[in-house]
Design an enzyme around this catalytic site. Sequence first.
Site, PDB file in Angstrom:
ATOM      1  N   ARG A  11      35.459  55.908  56.849  1.00 41.12           N
ATOM      2  CA  ARG A  11      35.640  56.124  55.397  1.00 41.12           C
ATOM      3  C   ARG A  11      36.825  57.048  55.136  1.00 41.12           C
ATOM      4  NH1 ARG A  11      33.292  60.003  52.657  1.00 41.12           N
ATOM      5  NH2 ARG A  11      31.371  60.038  53.863  1.00 41.12           N
ATOM      6  N   ASP A  38      50.532  47.672  38.048  1.00 38.24           N
ATOM      7  CA  ASP A  38      49.725  46.757  38.847  1.00 38.24           C
ATOM      8  C   ASP A  38      50.644  45.576  39.184  1.00 38.24           C
ATOM      9  OD1 ASP A  38      48.083  44.652  39.661  1.00 38.24           O
ATOM     10  OD2 ASP A  38      46.385  45.339  38.465  1.00 38.24           O
ATOM     11  N   LYS A  46      44.698  38.944  46.380  1.00 40.47           N
ATOM     12  CA  LYS A  46      45.513  37.844  45.881  1.00 40.47           C
ATOM     13  C   LYS A  46      46.634  37.508  46.872  1.00 40.47           C
ATOM     14  CE  LYS A  46      42.696  38.099  42.411  1.00 40.47           C
ATOM     15  NZ  LYS A  46      42.297  39.439  42.183  1.00 40.47           N
ATOM     16  N   TYR A 104      43.910  42.524  33.480  1.00 37.91           N
ATOM     17  CA  TYR A 104      42.779  41.771  34.048  1.00 37.91           C
ATOM     18  C   TYR A 104      41.488  42.228  33.354  1.00 37.91           C
ATOM     19  CZ  TYR A 104      39.023  40.740  37.303  1.00 37.91           C
ATOM     20  OH  TYR A 104      37.836  40.338  37.848  1.00 37.91           O
TER      21      TYR A 104
HETATM   22  N1  LCS Z   1      44.454  43.640  38.971  1.00 39.28           N
HETATM   23  C1  LCS Z   1      44.756  42.360  38.680  1.00 39.28           C
HETATM   24  C2  LCS Z   1      46.080  42.045  38.075  1.00 39.28           C
HETATM   25  C3  LCS Z   1      43.842  41.345  38.963  1.00 39.28           C
HETATM   26  O1  LCS Z   1      44.185  40.090  38.688  1.00 39.28           O
HETATM   27  C4  LCS Z   1      42.588  41.673  39.530  1.00 39.28           C
HETATM   28  C5  LCS Z   1      41.575  40.632  39.842  1.00 39.28           C
HETATM   29  C6  LCS Z   1      42.298  43.022  39.803  1.00 39.28           C
HETATM   30  C7  LCS Z   1      43.262  43.972  39.516  1.00 39.28           C
HETATM   31  C8  LCS Z   1      41.012  43.438  40.432  1.00 39.28           C
HETATM   32  O2  LCS Z   1      41.042  43.092  41.774  1.00 39.28           O
HETATM   33  P1  LCS Z   1      39.752  42.743  42.686  1.00 39.28           P
HETATM   34  O3  LCS Z   1      38.833  43.900  42.576  1.00 39.28           O
HETATM   35  O4  LCS Z   1      39.170  41.492  42.162  1.00 39.28           O
HETATM   36  O5  LCS Z   1      40.355  42.626  44.046  1.00 39.28           O
HETATM   37  N2  LCS Z   1      41.806  39.389  39.213  1.00 39.28           N
HETATM   38  C9  LCS Z   1      41.018  38.354  39.212  1.00 39.28           C
HETATM   39  C10 LCS Z   1      41.262  37.166  38.491  1.00 39.28           C
HETATM   40  O6  LCS Z   1      42.211  36.987  37.733  1.00 39.28           O
HETATM   41  N3  LCS Z   1      40.312  36.290  38.728  1.00 39.28           N
HETATM   42  O7  LCS Z   1      39.348  36.806  39.558  1.00 39.28           O
HETATM   43  C11 LCS Z   1      39.743  38.171  39.925  1.00 39.28           C
END
Ligand code: LCS
Length: 389
Positions: free
Chosen positions: A56, A181, A206, A109
């Site tokens: 951790r 981001d 992603k 998001y």
């Molecule tokens: N920032 C952006 C721009 C994102 O698109 C997402 C997730 C996150 C942060 C959060 O990330 P995660 O915790 O899911 O790794 N975007 C998603 C979307 O557009 N569809 O499903 C998840």
Amino acid sequence: MKYRIETDIVHGVHQTDPQTGALSMPIYQTSTFVFENAEQGARRFKGEEDGFIYTRLGNPNTNVLAQKIAVLEGYEAGIATGSGMAAVANVILATAQAGDHIIVDDTVYGGTHYLVEDDIRKIGIEVTRVDASHPEQVAEALQPNTRLVLIETPANPTLKLIDIQAVVDIAHAKNVLVCVDNTFLTPYLQRPKDFGADIVLHSATKYISGHGDVVAGVVVGSKEFIQKAYKVSTHYGWSMSPFNAWLLLRGLKTLAVRMDRHNENALKIARWLETHPAVERVYYPFLESHPQYELAKRQQKGGGGVISFEMKGGYEAGKALMDHVQLCTLAVSLGDCDTLIQHPASMTHAGMSEADLAEAHITPGLVRLSVGIENADDLMEDLDRAMRQ
Ligand code: LCS
């Protein structure tokens, strides 16, 4: 020796195992690390000796991944988190506390929107939502207690762009940090540091992964900021697993070639969608029709892999399209090798109020397509067949 980014993506932080010579980094799938003696354990806890203690708090795989993203984004240091949402929370909690104020763009998001609206406000951090594509709105929202401006560019899901340099100039005049981001573009297509951003975060789920098999996040910035963020991260305990870090390091190696293909396919499909009789409007940064095309060309090396578009028949037509595609996969997330299609208003951004959706221009008929690395003609044939049904 300084290399170009394609080379750093493959080599970057040295990963050959010194003990065995293994080119691919071994997976240190361990929760704890053995001390030689009590004195050494004490020295490590005091920070007097480098070395691992407990996963951790740090692990060879997660550390190398974070350092590699830091190198690619042009920052000193980084931390790996268990998800992109943990990365967002980490940045906010490392910059602001109760009584402070943050500014967040109105198009982010859905998960980030809910975190800010439901949880961050609840712990006494003030939030102002602005449309940062009009940087003067950031200037107007600044308060003496503002600590952070958080933006996504391109924004999920509308692909609105924000002029990073303009926002940075306004925020830095008042000693306020700017976090971008950079999930949609990755450092291969956009380096917010070149425009003065202080912090960059990613949903590594992603494009960093690229293969749709991991949920993960990364935060990078100055050593000073990352020290603060590290403390928050270890306390909240949202560290990344060693195996996920290993998968991300593996996926990352092909980032440049994947992004090149995402760019090429998405531009071709966006241009084609613009001419399709069933489509009302297409949003893609590298289309001349994008209202911020000039900014896209200045700030980005490519348009990225995500396209949004409005069907002529609104929500019903969009829904029918998603139910009739065969090659494009009906699923949320983005950045995978596979093309994914989804409906933001009923899926990724479904929890937003109607007013907030309208403010972010997320219309009922908006469809989001994360273009994969398949053959673009096959994808267009699939979309065309589904649109005609
Ligand atoms: N920032 C952006 C721009 C994102 O698109 C997402 C997730 C996150 C942060 C959060 O990330 P995660 O915790 O899911 O790794 N975007 C998603 C979307 O557009 N569809 O499903 C998840």
